[in-house]
Write a protein that holds these residues in place. Structure first.
Motif, short mmCIF file in Angstrom:
data_model
loop_
_atom_site.label_atom_id
_atom_site.label_comp_id
_atom_site.label_asym_id
_atom_site.label_seq_id
_atom_site.Cartn_x
_atom_site.Cartn_y
_atom_site.Cartn_z
N SER A 166 0.84 -1.20 0.00
CA SER A 166 0.00 0.00 0.00
C SER A 166 0.87 1.24 0.00
O SER A 166 1.68 1.44 0.91
CB SER A 166 -0.90 -0.01 1.24
N ARG A 167 0.72 2.07 -1.05
CA ARG A 167 1.49 3.29 -1.15
C ARG A 167 0.62 4.40 -1.73
O ARG A 167 -0.28 4.12 -2.54
CB ARG A 167 2.71 3.08 -2.05
N PRO A 168 0.87 5.65 -1.34
CA PRO A 168 0.09 6.74 -1.92
C PRO A 168 0.29 6.82 -3.43
O PRO A 168 1.37 6.51 -3.94
CB PRO A 168 0.68 7.98 -1.24
N LYS A 169 -0.75 7.24 -4.13
CA LYS A 169 -0.63 7.42 -5.58
C LYS A 169 0.24 8.63 -5.92
O LYS A 169 1.02 8.62 -6.87
CB LYS A 169 -2.01 7.59 -6.21
N ILE A 170 0.08 9.69 -5.10
CA ILE A 170 0.79 10.94 -5.37
C ILE A 170 1.35 11.50 -4.07
O ILE A 170 0.64 11.58 -3.07
CB ILE A 170 -0.15 11.99 -6.00
N LEU A 171 2.62 11.88 -4.09
CA LEU A 171 3.26 12.56 -2.97
C LEU A 171 3.53 14.00 -3.40
O LEU A 171 4.11 14.24 -4.46
CB LEU A 171 4.56 11.86 -2.56
N VAL A 172 3.10 14.93 -2.58
CA VAL A 172 3.23 16.36 -2.88
C VAL A 172 4.12 16.99 -1.83
O VAL A 172 3.76 17.03 -0.65
CB VAL A 172 1.87 17.07 -2.88
N ASP A 173 5.30 17.45 -2.24
CA ASP A 173 6.21 18.05 -1.26
C ASP A 173 6.27 19.56 -1.41
O ASP A 173 6.57 20.08 -2.48
CB ASP A 173 7.62 17.47 -1.39
N CYS A 174 6.01 20.25 -0.30
CA CYS A 174 5.99 21.72 -0.28
C CYS A 174 7.24 22.30 0.37
O CYS A 174 7.30 23.51 0.62
CB CYS A 174 4.74 22.21 0.45
#
Length: 321
Positions: free
Chosen positions: A90-98
């Motif tokens: 199980s892994r996130p589809k999208i990682l968003v780094d700010c």
């Protein structure tokens, strides 16, 4: 807006807390991890789910992060109990780094995530915690266009002032580095001209009022004026983080054969602030205060001892209702 994705959040610092809070206020359930759990717990009353480790967010569709350094990001992603560590299916589809991190680090993280089947969006932001609360944060974004289109509705809640997509890969990182180089140059010169005017006899509040009303005034000069007038060094961004970003800018300039003499001079001027800090009772604590305190370093070099003028200055960052 009805959430189409499950959301996770990593990082509850000066920026992360109000950014995640905006999502919650907009009605989006968010699962949150922070190294110090107590910093995240106030958001539980606003609908957040607090988890014990980054890996507990692996089942979310989209996970946002904002941390101090590239090493911190690598740790929360790939370290022990990390978001995408180990053999978890199980892994996130999208990682968003700010976060504000280096180009090479971001590129390496992107490559690693791609191998694990995750899209990576670089989305550094412009502003501070007060900007977030006032709805005046902005973001610059790069990465796969299709992934951007999925995260854009959520990012627009966080960065209500505007979201600018600039292309693939690490282009957002170079934009953010350039942005923070400009931040350093502007605050250094603003400190210099403010002290110049003061030494000639002009009160700081009167000079900055004139500057803010002129064509040279900006959102930045306005919201920093209260700090410069009243010597309020409540931290929004530390000198060490600004120095890191100036170094990143100068490295990029060397790599791309771009002369940046003004940036180089600003970097050395900022370094003098670290030496001046040794004159404080607690140098380490002083260097954790806001970078606008370099006004005191310029004043010291000019033979001036500053005192608060006790004149409240409007910041233009009134919190949205």
């Amino acid at each position: 807006m009805t959430a189409k994705h499950s959301l996770g959040w990593i990082g509850m610092g000066r920026m992360g807390f109000p950014m995640a809070e905006r999502l919650l206020k907009a009605g989006h359930p968010v699962s949150i991890w922070n190294r110090t759990r107590a910093k995240a717990e106030p958001l539980a009353a606003k609908g957040a789910t607090i988890v014990d480790r980054p890996g507990d967010l692996a089942g979310q569709d989209i996970v946002f992060s904002i941390v101090s350094t590239g090493k911190d990001l690598e740790q929360v992603y790939f370290g022990s109990n990390g978001l995408v560590a180990g053999g978890s299916a199980s892994r996130p589809k999208i990682l968003v780094d700010c976060s504000s991190i280096g180009i090479e680090q971001s590129e390496a993280i992107r490559d690693d995530l791609k191998k694990r089947g995750c899209d990576f969006i670089s989305a550094p932001v412009s502003g501070n915690g007060k900007c977030v609360k006032a709805g005046k944060l902005s973001s610059v974004v790069s990465g796969p266009r299709a992934a951007f289109e999925q995260i854009e509705p959520y990012l627009s809640v966080i960065a209500a002032s505007g979201v600018s997509y600039v292309g693939e890969g690490e282009l957002a990182r170079i934009c953010k580095i350039a942005h923070n180089v400009f931040l350093g140059v502007v605050i250094q010169n603003l400190a210099e001209i403010t002290i110049l005017a003061q030494k000639a006899g002009v009160p700081r509040h009167a000079f900055l009022d004139f500057m803010n009303a002129s064509v040279m005034g900006s959102t930045f000069s306005k919201y920093k004026s209260n700090a410069l007038v009243n010597l309020d060094w409540t931290t929004t961004f530390t000198p060490a983080l600004l120095r890191k970003d100036l170094d990143l800018g100068l490295k990029a300039a060397r790599d791309l054969d771009v002369p940046m003499p003004v940036t180089a001079a600003t970097r050395e001027a900022l370094q003098s602030h670290f030496g001046a800090a040794t004159l404080q009772k607690d140098p380490a604590a002083y260097l954790e205060e806001d970078f606008s305190a370099l006004l005191e370093t310029v004043a010291l070099a000019s033979g001036l001892k500053l005192e608060p003028e006790n004149v409240p200055m409007p910041t233009g960052l009134e919190v949205e209702g």
